[in-house]
Design a protein around this motif. Structure first.
Motif, PDB file in Angstrom:
ATOM      1  N   GLN A   3       1.023  -1.337  -0.482  1.00  8.09           N
ATOM      2  CA  GLN A   3       0.087   0.356  -0.327  1.00  8.09           C
ATOM      3  C   GLN A   3       0.925   1.506   0.018  1.00  8.09           C
ATOM      4  O   GLN A   3       0.812   2.375  -0.586  1.00  8.09           O
ATOM      5  CB  GLN A   3      -0.353  -0.215   1.488  1.00  8.09           C
ATOM      6  N   MET A   4       1.744   1.594   0.819  1.00  7.91           N
ATOM      7  CA  MET A   4       2.771   2.091   0.399  1.00  7.91           C
ATOM      8  C   MET A   4       3.389   2.520  -0.549  1.00  7.91           C
ATOM      9  O   MET A   4       3.630   3.986  -1.026  1.00  7.91           O
ATOM     10  CB  MET A   4       3.767   2.053   1.580  1.00  7.91           C
ATOM     11  N   ILE A   5       4.101   1.770  -1.495  1.00 10.10           N
ATOM     12  CA  ILE A   5       4.100   1.567  -3.063  1.00 10.10           C
ATOM     13  C   ILE A   5       3.678   2.429  -3.563  1.00 10.10           C
ATOM     14  O   ILE A   5       3.469   3.092  -4.953  1.00 10.10           O
ATOM     15  CB  ILE A   5       5.136   0.169  -3.373  1.00 10.10           C
ATOM     16  N   ARG A   6       2.030   1.933  -2.935  1.00  9.14           N
ATOM     17  CA  ARG A   6       0.944   2.458  -4.471  1.00  9.14           C
ATOM     18  C   ARG A   6       0.833   3.642  -4.320  1.00  9.14           C
ATOM     19  O   ARG A   6       0.285   4.817  -5.007  1.00  9.14           O
ATOM     20  CB  ARG A   6      -0.537   1.473  -4.143  1.00  9.14           C
ATOM     21  N   ILE A   7       1.357   4.434  -2.907  1.00  7.49           N
ATOM     22  CA  ILE A   7       1.038   5.689  -2.962  1.00  7.49           C
ATOM     23  C   ILE A   7       2.151   6.318  -3.515  1.00  7.49           C
ATOM     24  O   ILE A   7       1.880   7.446  -3.715  1.00  7.49           O
ATOM     25  CB  ILE A   7       0.775   5.628  -1.210  1.00  7.49           C
ATOM     26  N   LEU A  12       6.023   9.828  -6.529  1.00 11.35           N
ATOM     27  CA  LEU A  12       6.829  10.108  -7.122  1.00 11.35           C
ATOM     28  C   LEU A  12       7.011  10.818  -8.631  1.00 11.35           C
ATOM     29  O   LEU A  12       7.874  11.291  -9.223  1.00 11.35           O
ATOM     30  CB  LEU A  12       8.059   9.212  -6.609  1.00 11.35           C
ATOM     31  N   LEU A  13       6.181  10.091  -9.275  1.00 10.12           N
ATOM     32  CA  LEU A  13       5.778  10.065 -10.637  1.00 10.12           C
ATOM     33  C   LEU A  13       5.503  11.498 -11.094  1.00 10.12           C
ATOM     34  O   LEU A  13       5.848  12.769 -12.027  1.00 10.12           O
ATOM     35  CB  LEU A  13       4.914   9.657 -11.359  1.00 10.12           C
ATOM     36  N   ILE A  14       4.874  12.257 -10.091  1.00  8.78           N
ATOM     37  CA  ILE A  14       3.871  13.633 -10.441  1.00  8.78           C
ATOM     38  C   ILE A  14       5.464  14.250  -9.799  1.00  8.78           C
ATOM     39  O   ILE A  14       5.265  15.785 -10.517  1.00  8.78           O
ATOM     40  CB  ILE A  14       2.928  13.216  -9.158  1.00  8.78           C
ATOM     41  N   LEU A  15       5.882  14.327  -9.097  1.00  9.19           N
ATOM     42  CA  LEU A  15       7.151  15.658  -8.323  1.00  9.19           C
ATOM     43  C   LEU A  15       8.289  15.080  -9.508  1.00  9.19           C
ATOM     44  O   LEU A  15       8.611  15.914  -9.830  1.00  9.19           O
ATOM     45  CB  LEU A  15       7.472  14.922  -7.127  1.00  9.19           C
ATOM     46  N   GLY A  16       8.613  14.741 -10.608  1.00  7.10           N
ATOM     47  CA  GLY A  16       8.947  14.191 -11.049  1.00  7.10           C
ATOM     48  C   GLY A  16       8.949  14.948 -12.413  1.00  7.10           C
ATOM     49  O   GLY A  16       9.877  15.800 -13.247  1.00  7.10           O
ATOM     50  N   LEU A  17       7.670  14.991 -12.619  1.00  3.84           N
ATOM     51  CA  LEU A  17       7.163  15.419 -13.887  1.00  3.84           C
ATOM     52  C   LEU A  17       7.366  16.302 -14.005  1.00  3.84           C
ATOM     53  O   LEU A  17       7.282  17.871 -14.754  1.00  3.84           O
ATOM     54  CB  LEU A  17       6.066  14.978 -14.555  1.00  3.84           C
ATOM     55  N   GLY A  18       6.732  16.959 -12.327  1.00  3.21           N
ATOM     56  CA  GLY A  18       6.809  18.319 -12.257  1.00  3.21           C
ATOM     57  C   GLY A  18       7.452  19.321 -11.837  1.00  3.21           C
ATOM     58  O   GLY A  18       7.694  20.950 -12.153  1.00  3.21           O
ATOM     59  N   VAL A  19       8.656  18.613 -11.373  1.00  2.00           N
ATOM     60  CA  VAL A  19       9.741  19.379 -11.680  1.00  2.00           C
ATOM     61  C   VAL A  19       9.879  20.160 -12.890  1.00  2.00           C
ATOM     62  O   VAL A  19      11.048  21.830 -12.869  1.00  2.00           O
ATOM     63  CB  VAL A  19      10.798  19.070 -11.056  1.00  2.00           C
ATOM     64  N   GLY A  20      10.286  19.812 -13.837  1.00  2.00           N
ATOM     65  CA  GLY A  20      10.920  20.205 -14.713  1.00  2.00           C
ATOM     66  C   GLY A  20      12.010  20.054 -15.179  1.00  2.00           C
ATOM     67  O   GLY A  20      12.666  19.426 -14.251  1.00  2.00           O
ATOM     68  N   CYS A  21      12.610  20.769 -16.044  1.00  2.00           N
ATOM     69  CA  CYS A  21      14.522  20.607 -16.064  1.00  2.00           C
ATOM     70  C   CYS A  21      15.123  21.564 -15.782  1.00  2.00           C
ATOM     71  O   CYS A  21      14.747  22.623 -15.096  1.00  2.00           O
ATOM     72  CB  CYS A  21      14.565  20.710 -17.837  1.00  2.00           C
ATOM     73  N   HIS A  22      16.126  20.927 -15.801  1.00  2.00           N
ATOM     74  CA  HIS A  22      17.627  21.943 -14.452  1.00  2.00           C
ATOM     75  C   HIS A  22      18.234  22.668 -15.712  1.00  2.00           C
ATOM     76  O   HIS A  22      18.690  22.276 -16.843  1.00  2.00           O
ATOM     77  CB  HIS A  22      18.422  20.731 -14.341  1.00  2.00           C
ATOM     78  N   SER A  23      18.444  23.299 -15.484  1.00  2.00           N
ATOM     79  CA  SER A  23      20.172  24.133 -16.206  1.00  2.00           C
ATOM     80  C   SER A  23      20.901  24.998 -15.507  1.00  2.00           C
ATOM     81  O   SER A  23      21.089  25.265 -14.610  1.00  2.00           O
ATOM     82  CB  SER A  23      18.717  25.378 -17.656  1.00  2.00           C
ATOM     83  N   THR A  24      22.043  24.560 -15.568  1.00  2.00           N
ATOM     84  CA  THR A  24      23.332  25.622 -15.920  1.00  2.00           C
ATOM     85  C   THR A  24      23.807  26.250 -16.415  1.00  2.00           C
ATOM     86  O   THR A  24      24.384  26.396 -17.788  1.00  2.00           O
ATOM     87  CB  THR A  24      24.106  24.514 -15.317  1.00  2.00           C
TER      88      THR A  24
END
Length: 106
Positions: A3-7, A12-24
């Protein structure tokens, strides 16, 4: 545990897609706003992919010389685009890429 993995997985997918791209941004000048980050940024003068292996330690692609025609100092921006992030996520320890953009003051 399941159940913890399902949550956590969708979170993590939402956070990963929402962060955007990194640039330096690496700027070779002393004063003022970087030319590439101005309010109306022009398109880059040069753009190329740079690949490396073993966690990004060993370069595998040729790095071109960065020279501006008007003898000004170039501004170099390393951008991780979406395709770069996918490559890094799936085979990052073995091979990774960055998109390099070069701006010259006109």
């Amino acid at each position: 545990m399941l159940q913890m993995i399902r949550i956590l997985l969708p979170l993590l997918l939402i956070l990963g897609l929402g962060v955007g791209c990194h640039s330096t941004t690496v700027v070779h000048k002393v004063n003022g706003t970087p030319y590439a980050l101005a309010s109306e940024a022009p398109s880059p003068d040069q753009k190329f992919k740079q690949g490396s292996m073993v966690f990004g330690i060993y370069p595998v692609s040729h790095t071109p010389d960065v020279v501006c025609s008007n003898s000004s100092h170039p501004e170099v921006i390393l951008v991780s685009k979406f395709t770069d992030l996918l490559i890094h996520f799936f085979i990052g320890p073995f091979y990774t890429t960055k998109t390099v953009e070069i701006y010259c003051k006109k």
